[in-house]
Design an enzyme around this catalytic site. Structure first.
Site, PDB file in Angstrom:
ATOM      1  N   SER A   1     -11.236  -0.734   3.577  1.00 10.28           N
ATOM      2  CA  SER A   1     -10.577  -1.117   4.838  1.00 10.28           C
ATOM      3  C   SER A   1     -10.032   0.135   5.510  1.00 10.28           C
ATOM      4  O   SER A   1      -9.277   0.879   4.900  1.00 10.28           O
ATOM      5  CB  SER A   1      -9.412  -2.069   4.560  1.00 10.28           C
ATOM      6  OG  SER A   1      -9.903  -3.250   3.999  1.00 10.28           O
TER       7      SER A   1
ATOM      8  N   GLU B   1      -5.329   3.234   7.169  1.00 10.98           N
ATOM      9  CA  GLU B   1      -4.973   3.181   5.741  1.00 10.98           C
ATOM     10  C   GLU B   1      -5.634   4.349   5.004  1.00 10.98           C
ATOM     11  O   GLU B   1      -5.074   4.917   4.065  1.00 10.98           O
ATOM     12  CB  GLU B   1      -5.444   1.849   5.142  1.00 10.98           C
ATOM     13  CG  GLU B   1      -5.182   1.746   3.651  1.00 10.98           C
ATOM     14  CD  GLU B   1      -5.509   0.376   3.067  1.00 10.98           C
ATOM     15  OE1 GLU B   1      -5.186  -0.654   3.700  1.00 10.98           O
ATOM     16  OE2 GLU B   1      -6.100   0.336   1.972  1.00 10.98           O
TER      17      GLU B   1
ATOM     18  N   ARG C   1       0.831  -1.220   0.000  1.00 10.97           N
ATOM     19  CA  ARG C   1       0.000   0.000   0.000  1.00 10.97           C
ATOM     20  C   ARG C   1       0.866   1.272   0.000  1.00 10.97           C
ATOM     21  O   ARG C   1       0.519   2.268   0.651  1.00 10.97           O
ATOM     22  CB  ARG C   1      -0.958   0.024   1.198  1.00 10.97           C
ATOM     23  CG  ARG C   1      -1.940  -1.107   1.234  1.00 10.97           C
ATOM     24  CD  ARG C   1      -2.945  -1.106   0.081  1.00 10.97           C
ATOM     25  NE  ARG C   1      -3.684  -2.340   0.096  1.00 10.97           N
ATOM     26  CZ  ARG C   1      -3.342  -3.422  -0.633  1.00 10.97           C
ATOM     27  NH1 ARG C   1      -2.324  -3.386  -1.457  1.00 10.97           N
ATOM     28  NH2 ARG C   1      -4.050  -4.518  -0.560  1.00 10.97           N
TER      29      ARG C   1
HETATM   30  C1  LIG Z   1     -15.791  -0.527  -0.935  1.00 14.36           C
HETATM   31  C2  LIG Z   1     -14.295  -0.311  -1.072  1.00 14.36           C
HETATM   32  C3  LIG Z   1     -13.467  -1.386  -1.317  1.00 14.36           C
HETATM   33  C4  LIG Z   1     -12.078  -1.203  -1.446  1.00 14.36           C
HETATM   34  N1  LIG Z   1     -11.297  -2.278  -1.703  1.00 14.36           N
HETATM   35  C5  LIG Z   1      -9.964  -2.115  -1.851  1.00 14.36           C
HETATM   36  C6  LIG Z   1      -9.118  -3.235  -2.134  1.00 14.36           C
HETATM   37  O1  LIG Z   1      -9.562  -4.364  -2.295  1.00 14.36           O
HETATM   38  N2  LIG Z   1      -7.783  -3.006  -2.257  1.00 14.36           N
HETATM   39  C7  LIG Z   1      -7.242  -1.758  -2.117  1.00 14.36           C
HETATM   40  O2  LIG Z   1      -6.018  -1.611  -2.264  1.00 14.36           O
HETATM   41  N3  LIG Z   1      -8.011  -0.693  -1.845  1.00 14.36           N
HETATM   42  C8  LIG Z   1      -9.349  -0.831  -1.705  1.00 14.36           C
HETATM   43  N4  LIG Z   1     -10.136   0.258  -1.429  1.00 14.36           N
HETATM   44  C9  LIG Z   1      -9.511   1.570  -1.211  1.00 14.36           C
HETATM   45  C10 LIG Z   1      -9.364   2.449  -2.476  1.00 14.36           C
HETATM   46  O3  LIG Z   1     -10.333   2.115  -3.460  1.00 14.36           O
HETATM   47  C11 LIG Z   1      -7.963   2.341  -3.076  1.00 14.36           C
HETATM   48  O4  LIG Z   1      -6.972   2.761  -2.140  1.00 14.36           O
HETATM   49  C12 LIG Z   1      -7.805   3.154  -4.359  1.00 14.36           C
HETATM   50  O5  LIG Z   1      -6.560   2.866  -4.936  1.00 14.36           O
HETATM   51  C13 LIG Z   1      -7.894   4.672  -4.126  1.00 14.36           C
HETATM   52  O6  LIG Z   1      -8.023   5.301  -5.402  1.00 14.36           O
HETATM   53  P1  LIG Z   1      -8.770   6.696  -5.554  1.00 14.36           P
HETATM   54  O7  LIG Z   1      -8.672   7.084  -6.980  1.00 14.36           O
HETATM   55  O8  LIG Z   1     -10.128   6.641  -4.995  1.00 14.36           O
HETATM   56  O9  LIG Z   1      -7.823   7.617  -4.689  1.00 14.36           O
HETATM   57  P2  LIG Z   1      -8.249   8.841  -3.730  1.00 14.36           P
HETATM   58  O10 LIG Z   1      -8.993   8.314  -2.546  1.00 14.36           O
HETATM   59  O11 LIG Z   1      -8.903   9.889  -4.537  1.00 14.36           O
HETATM   60  O12 LIG Z   1      -6.807   9.331  -3.281  1.00 14.36           O
HETATM   61  C14 LIG Z   1      -5.982   8.467  -2.501  1.00 14.36           C
HETATM   62  C15 LIG Z   1      -4.563   9.046  -2.502  1.00 14.36           C
HETATM   63  O13 LIG Z   1      -4.032   8.957  -3.820  1.00 14.36           O
HETATM   64  C16 LIG Z   1      -3.610  10.251  -4.275  1.00 14.36           C
HETATM   65  N5  LIG Z   1      -3.884  10.329  -5.722  1.00 14.36           N
HETATM   66  C17 LIG Z   1      -5.038  10.051  -6.380  1.00 14.36           C
HETATM   67  N6  LIG Z   1      -4.875  10.202  -7.703  1.00 14.36           N
HETATM   68  C18 LIG Z   1      -3.596  10.642  -7.881  1.00 14.36           C
HETATM   69  C19 LIG Z   1      -2.823  10.999  -9.028  1.00 14.36           C
HETATM   70  N7  LIG Z   1      -3.316  10.929 -10.269  1.00 14.36           N
HETATM   71  N8  LIG Z   1      -1.547  11.420  -8.831  1.00 14.36           N
HETATM   72  C20 LIG Z   1      -1.017  11.480  -7.591  1.00 14.36           C
HETATM   73  N9  LIG Z   1      -1.690  11.145  -6.472  1.00 14.36           N
HETATM   74  C21 LIG Z   1      -2.959  10.729  -6.627  1.00 14.36           C
HETATM   75  C22 LIG Z   1      -4.433  11.241  -3.480  1.00 14.36           C
HETATM   76  O14 LIG Z   1      -3.775  12.488  -3.403  1.00 14.36           O
HETATM   77  C23 LIG Z   1      -4.531  10.534  -2.126  1.00 14.36           C
HETATM   78  O15 LIG Z   1      -3.396  10.774  -1.349  1.00 14.36           O
HETATM   79  C24 LIG Z   1     -11.523   0.101  -1.316  1.00 14.36           C
HETATM   80  C25 LIG Z   1     -12.367   1.194  -1.078  1.00 14.36           C
HETATM   81  C26 LIG Z   1     -13.744   0.996  -0.968  1.00 14.36           C
HETATM   82  C27 LIG Z   1     -14.642   2.184  -0.750  1.00 14.36           C
END
Ligand SMILES: Cc1cc2nc3c(=O)[nH]c(=O)nc-3n(C[C@H](O)[C@H](O)[C@H](O)COP(=O)(O)OP(=O)(O)OC[C@H]3O[C@@H](n4cnc5c(N)ncnc54)[C@H](O)[C@@H]3O)c2cc1C
Length: 303
Positions: A228, A298, A177
């Site tokens: 999570s 996380e 992560r």
């Molecule tokens: C129901 C549910 C299930 C999930 N299951 C999983 C799972 O199985 N495995 C898992 O790993 N995660 C899981 N997650 C967590 C989440 O989906 C992941 O961590 C995902 O990668 C976050 O992506 P996001 O685009 O939503 O990032 P955001 O929440 O928008 O941002 C997260 C971080 O990434 C940075 N970021 C986003 N885009 C960029 C970019 N283009 N450049 C630089 N920095 C950037 C942001 O600044 C922030 O610090 C889950 C979440 C939910 C709600």
């Protein structure tokens, strides 16, 4: 004129096509459905627009926050007095020399479908993760034994001056992560390249469906959440420890430790950021007291 008005004016002058919103409620942009307004939000649809946003912010010495789908994010109730660059509009894929490239705002579900459409295997695990590629690379998102680091071969990003760089996966310092981008929050991930083996489309589709079924059985997908809440502590599972301490169903305001999956904090309706943080504190304290294990959040807190 305050600094965000000045930035909005500069953006309008430099890049008239870029969509910019004032006082945008962040609850509309997080899967938790929580968060007050962002002072200014830009929503680029091309790499050129993203570059213009980064450069204009740099000129005014404003540090942008890069937002994907807000699926790993908690935003304070009072909002964020800052500049958010939301990347979901940057979502194209293309194939170059038999390698798949995708822009960072594409959802992981669409990315997995794009691979499936080309008969490429290896991204089935990512289909059910509700984030974007950018957020996924930054977090090295993973599930069911897969991780983005296993298939990403290169990442292109903008540094804080708005200069473009491409680095191989070996330079991304992927870990559990985490990645080099987690340590450089002012780098904007623009796109990533994948090396994926050819597979049988029917098998790929079945695997995606099977993983979706397993997720639906285990996770409280019917409620807003950020997935999570805690990282996996070395040698343990956060959900098992929380369950063992009898904390399923523990509630503060509208926030609750899910009855279905103790690792998830859900928004049962009207939860505030303060509710979630208070609940997280209670969980961490009880788990530490009863098991000796320290849980680390996380989900990121903006601000
Ligand atoms: C129901 C549910 C299930 C999930 N299951 C999983 C799972 O199985 N495995 C898992 O790993 N995660 C899981 N997650 C967590 C989440 O989906 C992941 O961590 C995902 O990668 C976050 O992506 P996001 O685009 O939503 O990032 P955001 O929440 O928008 O941002 C997260 C971080 O990434 C940075 N970021 C986003 N885009 C960029 C970019 N283009 N450049 C630089 N920095 C950037 C942001 O600044 C922030 O610090 C889950 C979440 C939910 C709600």
């Amino acid at each position: 004129m305050d600094r965000f008005e000045a930035l909005a004016a500069l953006l309008a002058q430099r890049c008239g096509t870029l969509e910019v919103r004032n006082e945008e409620p962040m609850s509309r942009h997080t899967t938790f459905r929580i968060g007050g307004p962002a002072a200014l939000m830009a929503l680029p649809r091309t790499a050129g627009e993203a570059k213009a946003a980064v450069r204009a912010a740099r000129e005014l010495d404003i540090r942008p926050f890069f937002l994907g789908n807000g699926s790993n994010l908690l935003v304070p109730d009072e909002g964020y007095r800052g500049f958010v660059v939301k990347l979901c509009g940057l979502d194209q894929t293309r194939e170059v020399n038999r390698r798949l490239w995708a822009e960072s705002g594409i959802s992981l579900a669409r990315l997995a479908n794009a691979a499936l459409g080309r008969g490429l295997a290896g991204l089935e695990f990512a289909h059910g993760i509700p984030g974007t590629l950018g957020g996924g690379v930054m977090m090295n998102a993973g599930a069911y034994g897969g991780e983005l680091s296993q298939t990403v071969t290169a990442v292109t990003y903008l540094d804080r001056e708005g200069e473009e760089h491409t680095i191989p996966a070996a330079g991304c310092e992927f870990g559990y992560r985490s990645s080099i981008f987690a340590r450089h929050p002012d780098w904007l991930i623009l796109k990533a390249e994948f090396s994926l083996p050819q597979g049988d489309p029917e098998e790929i589709r079945e695997k995606i469906q099977e993983l979706a079924r397993r997720r639906g059985e285990k996770q409280p997908l019917e409620y807003p959440s950020a997935g999570s809440m805690f990282k996996r502590p070395e040698g343990h599972f956060a959900a098992a420890l929380i369950d063992q301490c009898g904390l399923k169903g523990l509630t503060v305001g509208g926030a609750q430790v899910s009855e279905k999956h103790a690792g998830f904090v859900i928004n049962r309706g009207g939860a505030t950021c303060a509710d979630v943080l208070a609940l997280v504190d209670q969980v961490r304290e009880r788990v530490l007291r009863e098991t000796g294990v320290t849980l680390e959040r996380e989900v990121r807190l903006l601000g």
